[in-house]
Scaffold this motif. Sequence first.
Motif, PDB file in Angstrom:
ATOM      1  N   VAL A  11     -10.586  -2.407   3.679  1.00 15.93           N
ATOM      2  CA  VAL A  11     -10.398  -3.812   3.279  1.00 15.93           C
ATOM      3  C   VAL A  11     -11.117  -4.096   1.959  1.00 15.93           C
ATOM      4  CG1 VAL A  11     -10.796  -6.222   3.920  1.00 15.93           C
ATOM      5  CG2 VAL A  11     -10.149  -4.563   5.687  1.00 15.93           C
ATOM      6  N   LEU A  12     -12.381  -3.667   1.862  1.00  9.22           N
ATOM      7  CA  LEU A  12     -13.154  -3.928   0.635  1.00  9.22           C
ATOM      8  C   LEU A  12     -12.561  -3.185  -0.557  1.00  9.22           C
ATOM      9  CD1 LEU A  12     -16.803  -3.804   2.024  1.00  9.22           C
ATOM     10  CD2 LEU A  12     -15.523  -5.826   1.269  1.00  9.22           C
ATOM     11  N   ALA A  13     -12.112  -1.952  -0.340  1.00  5.87           N
ATOM     12  CA  ALA A  13     -11.541  -1.173  -1.438  1.00  5.87           C
ATOM     13  C   ALA A  13     -10.229  -1.801  -1.907  1.00  5.87           C
ATOM     14  CB  ALA A  13     -11.327   0.281  -0.994  1.00  5.87           C
ATOM     15  N   MET A  14      -9.410  -2.288  -0.970  1.00  7.67           N
ATOM     16  CA  MET A  14      -8.165  -2.966  -1.365  1.00  7.67           C
ATOM     17  C   MET A  14      -8.487  -4.207  -2.195  1.00  7.67           C
ATOM     18  SD  MET A  14      -5.846  -2.616   2.098  1.00  7.67           S
ATOM     19  CE  MET A  14      -4.423  -3.536   1.438  1.00  7.67           C
ATOM     20  N   ASN A  15      -9.550  -4.892  -1.836  1.00  6.29           N
ATOM     21  CA  ASN A  15      -9.965  -6.078  -2.588  1.00  6.29           C
ATOM     22  C   ASN A  15     -10.345  -5.714  -4.027  1.00  6.29           C
ATOM     23  OD1 ASN A  15     -10.728  -8.953  -2.650  1.00  6.29           O
ATOM     24  ND2 ASN A  15     -12.813  -8.176  -2.881  1.00  6.29           N
ATOM     25  N   SER A  16     -10.750  -4.450  -4.243  1.00  5.35           N
ATOM     26  CA  SER A  16     -11.149  -4.002  -5.582  1.00  5.35           C
ATOM     27  C   SER A  16     -10.059  -3.192  -6.266  1.00  5.35           C
ATOM     28  CB  SER A  16     -12.421  -3.166  -5.496  1.00  5.35           C
ATOM     29  OG  SER A  16     -13.467  -3.927  -4.961  1.00  5.35           O
ATOM     30  N   GLY A  17      -8.865  -3.137  -5.699  1.00  5.64           N
ATOM     31  CA  GLY A  17      -7.762  -2.500  -6.411  1.00  5.64           C
ATOM     32  C   GLY A  17      -7.139  -1.283  -5.745  1.00  5.64           C
ATOM     33  N   LEU A  18      -7.733  -0.780  -4.664  1.00  8.85           N
ATOM     34  CA  LEU A  18      -7.112   0.354  -3.970  1.00  8.85           C
ATOM     35  C   LEU A  18      -5.708  -0.050  -3.502  1.00  8.85           C
ATOM     36  CD1 LEU A  18      -8.243   3.238  -2.542  1.00  8.85           C
ATOM     37  CD2 LEU A  18      -7.769   1.888  -0.498  1.00  8.85           C
ATOM     38  N   ASP A  19      -4.682   0.691  -3.957  1.00 10.24           N
ATOM     39  CA  ASP A  19      -3.317   0.351  -3.542  1.00 10.24           C
ATOM     40  C   ASP A  19      -2.567   1.601  -3.096  1.00 10.24           C
ATOM     41  OD1 ASP A  19      -2.998   1.599  -5.965  1.00 10.24           O
ATOM     42  OD2 ASP A  19      -1.616   0.120  -6.790  1.00 10.24           O
ATOM     43  N   SER A  20      -3.302   2.663  -2.816  1.00 13.46           N
ATOM     44  CA  SER A  20      -2.745   3.951  -2.412  1.00 13.46           C
ATOM     45  C   SER A  20      -3.861   4.626  -1.624  1.00 13.46           C
ATOM     46  CB  SER A  20      -2.393   4.742  -3.691  1.00 13.46           C
ATOM     47  OG  SER A  20      -2.155   6.109  -3.442  1.00 13.46           O
ATOM     48  N   ALA A  21      -3.516   5.359  -0.569  1.00 14.11           N
ATOM     49  CA  ALA A  21      -4.584   6.016   0.196  1.00 14.11           C
ATOM     50  C   ALA A  21      -4.001   7.126   1.039  1.00 14.11           C
ATOM     51  CB  ALA A  21      -5.313   5.022   1.095  1.00 14.11           C
ATOM     52  N   ILE A  22      -4.780   8.174   1.235  1.00 19.37           N
ATOM     53  CA  ILE A  22      -4.385   9.259   2.123  1.00 19.37           C
ATOM     54  C   ILE A  22      -5.136   9.086   3.429  1.00 19.37           C
ATOM     55  CG2 ILE A  22      -6.036  10.896   1.057  1.00 19.37           C
ATOM     56  CD1 ILE A  22      -3.786  13.057   1.690  1.00 19.37           C
ATOM     57  N   PHE A  23      -4.374   8.928   4.512  1.00 18.22           N
ATOM     58  CA  PHE A  23      -4.986   8.749   5.843  1.00 18.22           C
ATOM     59  C   PHE A  23      -3.918   9.006   6.895  1.00 18.22           C
ATOM     60  CE2 PHE A  23      -3.143   4.624   6.992  1.00 18.22           C
ATOM     61  CZ  PHE A  23      -2.743   4.135   5.762  1.00 18.22           C
ATOM     62  N   ASP A  24      -4.318   8.828   8.150  1.00 24.31           N
ATOM     63  CA  ASP A  24      -3.399   9.060   9.265  1.00 24.31           C
ATOM     64  C   ASP A  24      -2.579   7.794   9.526  1.00 24.31           C
ATOM     65  OD1 ASP A  24      -2.099   9.471  11.619  1.00 24.31           O
ATOM     66  OD2 ASP A  24      -3.889   9.839  12.832  1.00 24.31           O
ATOM     67  N   PRO A  25      -1.301   7.793   9.167  1.00 27.63           N
ATOM     68  CA  PRO A  25      -0.503   6.567   9.339  1.00 27.63           C
ATOM     69  C   PRO A  25      -0.215   6.255  10.808  1.00 27.63           C
ATOM     70  CG  PRO A  25       0.892   8.352   8.590  1.00 27.63           C
ATOM     71  CD  PRO A  25      -0.514   8.888   8.585  1.00 27.63           C
ATOM     72  N   MET A  48       0.845  -1.205   0.000  1.00 28.00           N
ATOM     73  CA  MET A  48       0.000   0.000   0.000  1.00 28.00           C
ATOM     74  C   MET A  48       0.876   1.249   0.000  1.00 28.00           C
ATOM     75  SD  MET A  48      -2.991   1.525   0.266  1.00 28.00           S
ATOM     76  CE  MET A  48      -4.326   0.539   0.945  1.00 28.00           C
ATOM     77  N   ILE A  49       0.537   2.164  -0.864  1.00 29.86           N
ATOM     78  CA  ILE A  49       1.202   3.462  -0.897  1.00 29.86           C
ATOM     79  C   ILE A  49       0.479   4.358   0.110  1.00 29.86           C
ATOM     80  CG2 ILE A  49       1.632   5.507  -2.332  1.00 29.86           C
ATOM     81  CD1 ILE A  49       1.644   3.400  -4.740  1.00 29.86           C
ATOM     82  N   VAL A  50       1.205   4.729   1.169  1.00 34.74           N
ATOM     83  CA  VAL A  50       0.583   5.469   2.270  1.00 34.74           C
ATOM     84  C   VAL A  50       0.920   6.955   2.147  1.00 34.74           C
ATOM     85  CG1 VAL A  50       0.508   5.759   4.780  1.00 34.74           C
ATOM     86  CG2 VAL A  50       0.755   3.454   3.780  1.00 34.74           C
ATOM     87  N   ILE A  51      -0.112   7.780   1.972  1.00 29.68           N
ATOM     88  CA  ILE A  51       0.076   9.228   1.899  1.00 29.68           C
ATOM     89  C   ILE A  51      -0.334   9.797   3.255  1.00 29.68           C
ATOM     90  CG2 ILE A  51      -0.480  11.338   0.606  1.00 29.68           C
ATOM     91  CD1 ILE A  51      -1.543   9.374  -1.664  1.00 29.68           C
ATOM     92  N   GLY A  52       0.671  10.176   4.040  1.00 26.99           N
ATOM     93  CA  GLY A  52       0.410  10.658   5.412  1.00 26.99           C
ATOM     94  C   GLY A  52      -0.258  12.021   5.381  1.00 26.99           C
ATOM     95  N   GLU A  53      -1.418  12.123   6.007  1.00 24.70           N
ATOM     96  CA  GLU A  53      -2.288  13.300   5.827  1.00 24.70           C
ATOM     97  C   GLU A  53      -2.147  14.380   6.895  1.00 24.70           C
ATOM     98  OE1 GLU A  53      -6.337  11.832   6.110  1.00 24.70           O
ATOM     99  OE2 GLU A  53      -6.200  11.597   8.276  1.00 24.70           O
ATOM    100  N   LYS A  54      -1.224  14.186   7.854  1.00 27.60           N
ATOM    101  CA  LYS A  54      -1.304  14.995   9.076  1.00 27.60           C
ATOM    102  C   LYS A  54      -0.824  16.443   8.951  1.00 27.60           C
ATOM    103  CE  LYS A  54      -1.144  12.975  13.107  1.00 27.60           C
ATOM    104  NZ  LYS A  54      -2.506  12.537  13.466  1.00 27.60           N
TER     105      LYS A  54
END
Lengths: 267, 267
Positions: free
Chosen positions: A215-229, A1-7
């Motif tokens: 979890v469901l989005a990763m199952n459908s292809g989400l491989d990058s996300a902006i959230f609080d790491p 997962m590509i993690v985009i730290g949003e803080k």
Amino acid sequence: MIVIGEKINGSIPSVGKAIAEKNEELIKDLARKQTEANSTYIDVCASVEEDIEVETMKWLLDLVQGVTDTPIAVDSPSPDVIVKCLPFCKKEGLVNSVSMEGDKVDKIFPVIADTNWEVVALLCDDTGIPQTAEKRLSVFADLMKKAEEYHIDPSRIHIDPLIEMLCTSEDGIKMVVDVMTEIKRQYPTIHITGAVSNISFNLPARRIVNMAFTVLAMNSGLDSAIFDPLNADLMGLIYATEALLGQDDYCMEYISAYREGIFGQKK
Amino acid sequence: MIVIGEKINGSIPSVGKAIAEKNEELIKDLARKQTEANSTYIDVCASVEEDIEVETMKWLLDLVQGVTDTPIAVDSPSPDVIVKCLPFCKKEGLVNSVSMEGDKVDKIFPVIADTNWEVVALLCDDTGIPQTAEKRLSVFADLMKKAEEYHIDPSRIHIDPLIEMLCTSEDGIKMVVDVMTEIKRQYPTIHITGAVSNISFNLPARRIVNMAFTVLAMNSGLDSAIFDPLNADLMGLIYATEALLGQDDYCMEYISAYREGIFGQKK
């Protein structure tokens, strides 16, 4: 997962205050902590008036790059601000974001055409956010035409299909799942990203909805996300989901992240 | 989600001790708490030597049925014990379990044939647990032939595809997902169940893996599961996943369960 730290975002009250008071330590601390939490990019968004946005971004970028080598996600609603800020970055990172609104693509794509900058692209245009999968995929098609024109390889593009709140939906996340699945089918190397916490707007116990959605989005292809790491449960869930989806043989990455204290009880 | 509350099981040390010491309050308390947590069935498993199993089950069943109307999942490895215990139940519940091992099906299916008892059926036979999706589906086909013979409608059957530990897998949960998907395709009204915590055996931070697995399994048809309903995070995740999968318009059930204190911060 590509993690985009949003803080580091001026719209977060404590960060907005730190920016107003030029509190360097708070910004540097957030940059360090997000790096330790395995962020792939550190998002930097000033959220100030446009006339002081470039100078504020420069101040933030210098602080962040003074304490970490993690590449930056340069985040502004203004394509002009983004273009002015890219030269402040020591290494190529992520442009956050373009869409088919106005002239965003035409201002940003030529600047990053012959670079390794990656780019988040939102599936909306001058008519707003399309409310059917078909229309969102039509915005996607327009966007990919522009990308081809500027020779931006799909593997440099993070498509944000636009995650909307679940509480007003009658059929759950079917539409956004359909959009993600079709995009990955057309371009297997493209990234799919999003602001996962949008899903739980107006609901109680939001972290639970965010977890299930991720979890469901990763199952459908989400491989990058902006959230609080620094959300250890969500980070752990992402490692677990990668293992469950067969992307982590014998759970080696999962176990290693646990040992590093990314999630679970700290050793 | 059909929730089979797992807490009254003699293999859990505190429950085994309560059974040995005839501690009625502990058993009744577990029955009450699992009912309050929205269990569909309360599993009752004595886990004692077979010569005292029927009398122990009777003692447990009387205690549980003295404090709750929630139907029972009558849980024993012995089909003879199960058959002897069914008459102790005030209402029809769930037989836990049969499989194609030995004469389990031939002993239990005739007894429940003309009733409303439901039944958990494990996809293993006298050769053990099949290690390919194809072989597991072949055991499933044999089982459904038996069900047809005894006129047991698919909607009364909870197929347990056998969830095995992730840590020794090279391709994640692909095999069990394939089995679940194919079973639901063949019999849309059948239930798919399982012991979700098996997935995380030998891994750290097991609750995280259990949560991610439950979401993915629900996405592939899991609509019944045996677990600890007092695990508020897992219960919340199940409600959230139902809403995300379009099974809970406008999140009404999710919000209502939150208000009841099933998950999230208690009011």
